[in-house]
Design a protein around this motif. Structure first.
Motif, PDB file in Angstrom:
ATOM      1  N   GLU A 119       6.550   6.897 -30.654  1.00 39.08           N
ATOM      2  CA  GLU A 119       5.140   6.692 -31.063  1.00 39.08           C
ATOM      3  C   GLU A 119       4.639   5.347 -30.546  1.00 39.08           C
ATOM      4  OE1 GLU A 119       5.254   9.238 -35.213  1.00 39.08           O
ATOM      5  OE2 GLU A 119       4.889   7.084 -35.311  1.00 39.08           O
ATOM      6  N   PHE A 120       5.540   4.374 -30.625  1.00 38.34           N
ATOM      7  CA  PHE A 120       5.157   3.038 -30.151  1.00 38.34           C
ATOM      8  C   PHE A 120       4.842   3.084 -28.648  1.00 38.34           C
ATOM      9  CE2 PHE A 120       6.598  -0.716 -27.804  1.00 38.34           C
ATOM     10  CZ  PHE A 120       5.668  -1.635 -28.244  1.00 38.34           C
ATOM     11  N   LEU A 121       5.695   3.782 -27.895  1.00 36.87           N
ATOM     12  CA  LEU A 121       5.461   3.865 -26.446  1.00 36.87           C
ATOM     13  C   LEU A 121       4.124   4.548 -26.135  1.00 36.87           C
ATOM     14  CD1 LEU A 121       8.930   4.713 -24.818  1.00 36.87           C
ATOM     15  CD2 LEU A 121       7.644   2.571 -24.702  1.00 36.87           C
ATOM     16  N   GLU A 122       3.798   5.601 -26.898  1.00 38.01           N
ATOM     17  CA  GLU A 122       2.505   6.283 -26.707  1.00 38.01           C
ATOM     18  C   GLU A 122       1.359   5.283 -26.919  1.00 38.01           C
ATOM     19  OE1 GLU A 122       2.155   9.132 -25.486  1.00 38.01           O
ATOM     20  OE2 GLU A 122       3.178  10.761 -26.547  1.00 38.01           O
ATOM     21  N   TRP A 123       1.521   4.480 -27.967  1.00 37.22           N
ATOM     22  CA  TRP A 123       0.485   3.490 -28.309  1.00 37.22           C
ATOM     23  C   TRP A 123       0.436   2.369 -27.256  1.00 37.22           C
ATOM     24  CZ3 TRP A 123       0.960  -1.736 -29.255  1.00 37.22           C
ATOM     25  CH2 TRP A 123      -0.166  -2.375 -29.788  1.00 37.22           C
ATOM     26  N   PHE A 124       1.629   1.891 -26.892  1.00 36.81           N
ATOM     27  CA  PHE A 124       1.722   0.752 -25.958  1.00 36.81           C
ATOM     28  C   PHE A 124       1.034   1.070 -24.630  1.00 36.81           C
ATOM     29  CE2 PHE A 124       4.165  -1.370 -22.507  1.00 36.81           C
ATOM     30  CZ  PHE A 124       3.855  -2.689 -22.811  1.00 36.81           C
ATOM     31  N   ILE A 148       1.323  -8.461 -30.193  1.00 34.62           N
ATOM     32  CA  ILE A 148       1.549  -7.014 -30.250  1.00 34.62           C
ATOM     33  C   ILE A 148       1.945  -6.567 -31.665  1.00 34.62           C
ATOM     34  CG2 ILE A 148       3.988  -7.042 -29.530  1.00 34.62           C
ATOM     35  CD1 ILE A 148       3.300  -4.572 -27.779  1.00 34.62           C
ATOM     36  N   ALA A 149       2.688  -7.416 -32.355  1.00 39.44           N
ATOM     37  CA  ALA A 149       3.144  -7.051 -33.706  1.00 39.44           C
ATOM     38  C   ALA A 149       1.934  -6.856 -34.622  1.00 39.44           C
ATOM     39  CB  ALA A 149       4.075  -8.125 -34.239  1.00 39.44           C
ATOM     40  N   ASP A 150       0.962  -7.784 -34.529  1.00 43.27           N
ATOM     41  CA  ASP A 150      -0.236  -7.689 -35.381  1.00 43.27           C
ATOM     42  C   ASP A 150      -1.091  -6.488 -34.984  1.00 43.27           C
ATOM     43  OD1 ASP A 150       0.722  -9.957 -36.450  1.00 43.27           O
ATOM     44  OD2 ASP A 150      -0.711 -11.323 -35.481  1.00 43.27           O
ATOM     45  N   ALA A 151      -1.260  -6.307 -33.664  1.00 43.77           N
ATOM     46  CA  ALA A 151      -2.094  -5.207 -33.183  1.00 43.77           C
ATOM     47  C   ALA A 151      -1.517  -3.855 -33.606  1.00 43.77           C
ATOM     48  CB  ALA A 151      -2.191  -5.271 -31.659  1.00 43.77           C
ATOM     49  N   TYR A 152      -0.192  -3.745 -33.548  1.00 49.73           N
ATOM     50  CA  TYR A 152       0.436  -2.469 -33.901  1.00 49.73           C
ATOM     51  C   TYR A 152       0.418  -2.236 -35.409  1.00 49.73           C
ATOM     52  CZ  TYR A 152       3.538   1.537 -33.262  1.00 49.73           C
ATOM     53  OH  TYR A 152       4.069   2.809 -33.229  1.00 49.73           O
ATOM     54  N   ASN A 200       3.349   0.553 -41.653  1.00 49.10           N
ATOM     55  CA  ASN A 200       4.758   0.602 -42.084  1.00 49.10           C
ATOM     56  C   ASN A 200       5.730   0.093 -41.021  1.00 49.10           C
ATOM     57  OD1 ASN A 200       4.119   2.843 -40.458  1.00 49.10           O
ATOM     58  ND2 ASN A 200       5.984   3.896 -41.137  1.00 49.10           N
ATOM     59  N   VAL A 201       5.199  -0.187 -39.824  1.00 43.38           N
ATOM     60  CA  VAL A 201       6.107  -0.591 -38.736  1.00 43.38           C
ATOM     61  C   VAL A 201       5.950  -2.079 -38.403  1.00 43.38           C
ATOM     62  CG1 VAL A 201       6.827  -0.158 -36.349  1.00 43.38           C
ATOM     63  CG2 VAL A 201       5.998   1.735 -37.748  1.00 43.38           C
ATOM     64  N   THR A 202       7.069  -2.754 -38.410  1.00 40.31           N
ATOM     65  CA  THR A 202       7.076  -4.173 -38.021  1.00 40.31           C
ATOM     66  C   THR A 202       7.761  -4.283 -36.655  1.00 40.31           C
ATOM     67  OG1 THR A 202       7.310  -4.742 -40.333  1.00 40.31           O
ATOM     68  CG2 THR A 202       7.822  -6.480 -38.753  1.00 40.31           C
ATOM     69  N   LEU A 203       7.112  -4.999 -35.754  1.00 39.94           N
ATOM     70  CA  LEU A 203       7.709  -5.173 -34.431  1.00 39.94           C
ATOM     71  C   LEU A 203       8.344  -6.551 -34.324  1.00 39.94           C
ATOM     72  CD1 LEU A 203       4.963  -3.770 -32.002  1.00 39.94           C
ATOM     73  CD2 LEU A 203       6.866  -2.536 -33.016  1.00 39.94           C
ATOM     74  N   GLU A 204       9.529  -6.578 -33.767  1.00 43.57           N
ATOM     75  CA  GLU A 204      10.205  -7.862 -33.514  1.00 43.57           C
ATOM     76  C   GLU A 204      10.470  -7.940 -32.019  1.00 43.57           C
ATOM     77  OE1 GLU A 204      13.779  -8.395 -35.753  1.00 43.57           O
ATOM     78  OE2 GLU A 204      12.694  -8.469 -37.654  1.00 43.57           O
TER      79      GLU A 204
END
Lengths: 293, 427
Positions: free
Chosen positions: B332-337, B62-66, B72-76
């Motif tokens: 924004e992440f939730l919209e994308w997810f 998910i981190a790579d896909a996002y 500019n956003v890194t997911l952990e």
């Protein structure tokens, strides 16, 4: 004069540096949580919301006057307390035997102490299979001898005794080792003198050994009160307090109040009540123990 | 004197430095929400689901896909053990250390009402089939990721051996259990009640099925005596008592737990097991043979002319806490997810989706819905019910254990419950 001051300063410096870190640690991990515990016990906090509503003594009143389940759980703690108390003379006797009075005492000492060093959750899991109603070892043995199965963990009348048995298996070892250490610290000349005087083993034990290991017995009695009132892991893992809360101890009840029923305020008040009960019981026990001087 | 002063200063400096370093360490924000001048943001995500975590961290990172769409956003992502998840989140909430995005368990939803950011305006909320049904205090505070149905899993060989058909009513279900019991070879219904939670498809869900209302418990919270004879709760429990009295779960169901229950079922020693759709993967993981596994919906109705209700339990409510410093990015992440990524996630992990337009074709569970006109009721517990439940420590699963023990009559249990319920409502 200069040297005297110098020494005093050095002493102060050492004192400050040595005491600073322990003081900070105790303040952070004991004093601060304790103050927090007391503060939360006067609120109706649910463990999550940003606001903590002050409710005065409501939580304490609820515990004392309006929570019969709390007193039932204390009764369950009582079973552990009495069970261990009855076992203390037996532990004393075993320790007395292990003190070079039996062959292979070293091996027996190791065997006695082993349960204590096994993780409690592992012990609980092991006994769960022994007590199980489906292919459990104990019931299989009973059936082998054409006897009826027993609901070791399912009968509300029996479950607390089964769990106390597990607790005895696990914790007796440490009591025996404490007694053994006390025996071994006794000066041998007293025992030798009594042997010369023709004292029997029982008389040696009753008139010489027992009075000399009184402080250790007191410690074991205190450990018993504290342990019995705070027992948590064995009932929590083995029965979860069931069936239908029949094996819930005070601590299991406290944890459930906080995390299952979202009432941290009440749970903190319960923790304080438990602390007070332990102190009161310890004082009573100490007084009773010292009645004979 | 000079030496004394030097020592004094040195001591003070040492004490001061240690104190400062302690405070600095204590107050350092381990939260990853660093907003640099180039607006780089790290969103911290925590979850408890094994399958989701595996998919998000290995199968389709998910981190790579996002990152491809939001450089500019890194997911952990952090996975927390399911049993520890709720308490961990509570502790982190107290410490102000909640992750930026995380799922809340439905049972705790009302507890998080004031903690979470309202998500009413999101497109993902509009597209979620269950979000509006699960609002707390008028706000959507979490978007459910999956919906679970409850089933009875059965051993096809055992059913074949006794020529059994899928039961369509409660009496037929008990009859099936009884037939297996009479054969004296298998335990009809594995139910390890030493772990009280295993009876949730019966003791927790059946009152809702009896009422045909997934929010029946919430309605009970507005009554003083919902356990009276004739009420759905009482009727449901009368049926459950009939099943328990038939002793179809071994001679002492309170003496064994979930581990032995599933071991019995996997080993073919038990005919049936009631659990959610989540159990199928558990069965396979524990060595169960898929070709031998059948499934049907728990038939709680009285006659075949009654409606066939079944539960739909929404779970994993993804939300954003008010303490997050990156609320905009988190939304924004939730919209994308809940867009394309969710469609792939739902398809791969085979969860029943909650989003409009995401198809679900699970042949295995589809067989349970054949030949019955099942009407799902969406389970939801609101704040009013939770307050009463917590005040009286209402524990339906414990009541189930009490019913099996058989030391109190159902009437006396219900009478006690009415008294306690009324008192809890009054407080």
């Amino acid at each position: 004069m200069f040297k005297k001051n110098d020494l005093k300063m050095q002493k102060n410096f050492v004192l400050v540096t040595f005491l600073f870190i322990p003081t900070i640690l105790i303040s952070l991990f004991m004093i601060y949580p304790l103050i927090n515990l007391v503060v939360i016990s006067f609120t109706s906090w649910d463990g999550l919301s940003p606001t903590k509503t002050f409710v005065g003594l409501t939580n304490f009143k609820k515990i004392i006057f309006d929570s019969p389940e709390v007193w039932v759980s204390l009764k369950n703690n009582g079973v552990y307390f009495v069970g261990h108390l009855i076992f203390i003379p037996i532990e004393l006797f075993i320790a007395f035997l292990l003190d070079k009075r039996v062959r292979f005492s070293k091996m027996f000492k190791t065997i006695t102490f082993l349960p204590y060093i096994i993780n409690t959750v592992a012990v609980a899991c092991m006994f769960m299979f022994l007590f199980s109603s489906q292919d459990g070892v104990l019931n299989s043995m009973l059936q082998f001898f054409h006897m009826d199965k027993i609901g070791w963990l399912s009968d509300s009348e029996i479950v607390n005794y089964s769990l106390t048995g597990v607790s005895l298996w696990k914790f007796s070892g440490i009591h025996i080792i404490l007694f053994l250490a006390a025996f071994q610290s006794l000066p041998t000349d007293m025992i030798e003198a009594s042997i010369i005087d023709g004292a029997s083993t029982f008389k040696q034990f009753y008139h010489i050994v027992l009075p000399n290991i009184k402080p250790v017995i007191e410690i074991v009695l205190f450990l018993n009160i504290r342990g019995a009132l705070q027992i948590f892991d064995i009932p929590y893992v083995m029965t979860g307090g069931g069936p239908n809360h029949a094996s819930e101890t005070f601590t299991v009840q406290t944890i459930n109040t906080a995390f299952q029923y979202q009432n941290f305020g009440l749970a903190c008040a319960m923790a304080i009540v438990l602390m007070i009960i332990i102190i009161i019981f310890s004082i009573i026990q100490k007084k009773l123990f010292n009645l004979k001087g | 004197m000079v030496k004394k002063k030097i020592f004094k200063k040195l001591t003070l400096a040492l004490v001061g430095a240690t104190l400062l370093s302690t405070i600095a360490v204590g107050c350092s924000n381990a939260n990853s929400t660093s907003t640099d001048s180039d607006k780089k943001v790290t969103l911290k995500i925590a979850l408890w689901g094994d399958d989701e975590y595996k998919y998000m961290s290995e199968t389709n990172k998910i981190a790579d896909a996002y990152k491809k769409e939001h450089p500019n956003v890194t997911l952990e992502i952090e996975k927390i053990a399911p049993k520890e998840y709720d308490n961990t989140m509570k502790i982190r909430s107290s410490a102000g250390q909640l992750p930026d995005v995380f799922p809340v368990r439905q049972a705790n939803l009302s507890l998080y009402a004031d903690i979470m950011v309202p998500l009413n305006e999101l497109k993902a909320t509009e597209n979620n089939l269950y979000a509006k049904e699960t609002m707390i205090k008028g706000n959507v505070i979490g978007l459910p990721e999956a919906v679970f149905n409850e089933f009875v899993f059965y051993n096809k060989n055992i059913f074949q051996e006794y020529n059994l058909e899928i039961p369509k009513t409660w009496d037929e279900f008990i009859k099936v259990c009884q037939t297996i019991k009479d054969g004296k070879k298998y335990t009809p219904l594995a139910l390890g009640l030493k772990d009280s939670w295993v009876n949730y498809p019966l003791n927790e869900y059946m009152p809702m099925l009896e009422a045909g209302d997934g929010q029946y418990y919430n309605k009970m919270a507005s009554k003083d005596d919902p356990f009276t004879k004739g009420e759905p709760f009482y009727n449901a429990y009368t049926k459950i008592q009939k099943l328990y009295d038939a002793k179809v779960s071994g001679d002492d169901p309170l003496g064994y737990g979930w581990d032995q229950q599933r071991a019995m079922f996997v080993a073919g020693k038990a005919g049936m097991l009631a659990a959610g759709s989540w159990y199928k993967s558990d069965y396979i993981t524990n060595g169960g043979k898929e070709e031998n596994l059948g499934v049907f919906l728990l038939p709680t109705r009285n006659t075949t002319s009654d409606p066939f209700y079944t539960t739909a339990m929404t779970e994993f409510f993804w939300g954003v806490p008010k303490t997050s410093k990156n609320q905009k990015e988190a939304k924004e992440f939730l919209e994308w997810f809940f867009g394309d990524y969710y469609t792939q996630l739902a398809t791969t992990t085979n969860i029943k989706p909650t989003m409009k337009g995401v198809s679900y074709n699970d042949e295995f569970f589809a067989q349970a819905f054949e030949d019955v006109d099942a009407e799902p009721v969406t389970i939801f517990y609101d704040d009013n019910y939770n307050k009463v439940m917590n005040a009286m420590k209402f524990d339906v699963k414990g009541i189930g254990q009490q019913m099996v023990a058989g030391k109190n009559s159902l009437d006396s249990i219900m009478k006690d419950l009415n008294a306690q319920w009324k008192k809890a409502r009054g407080n």
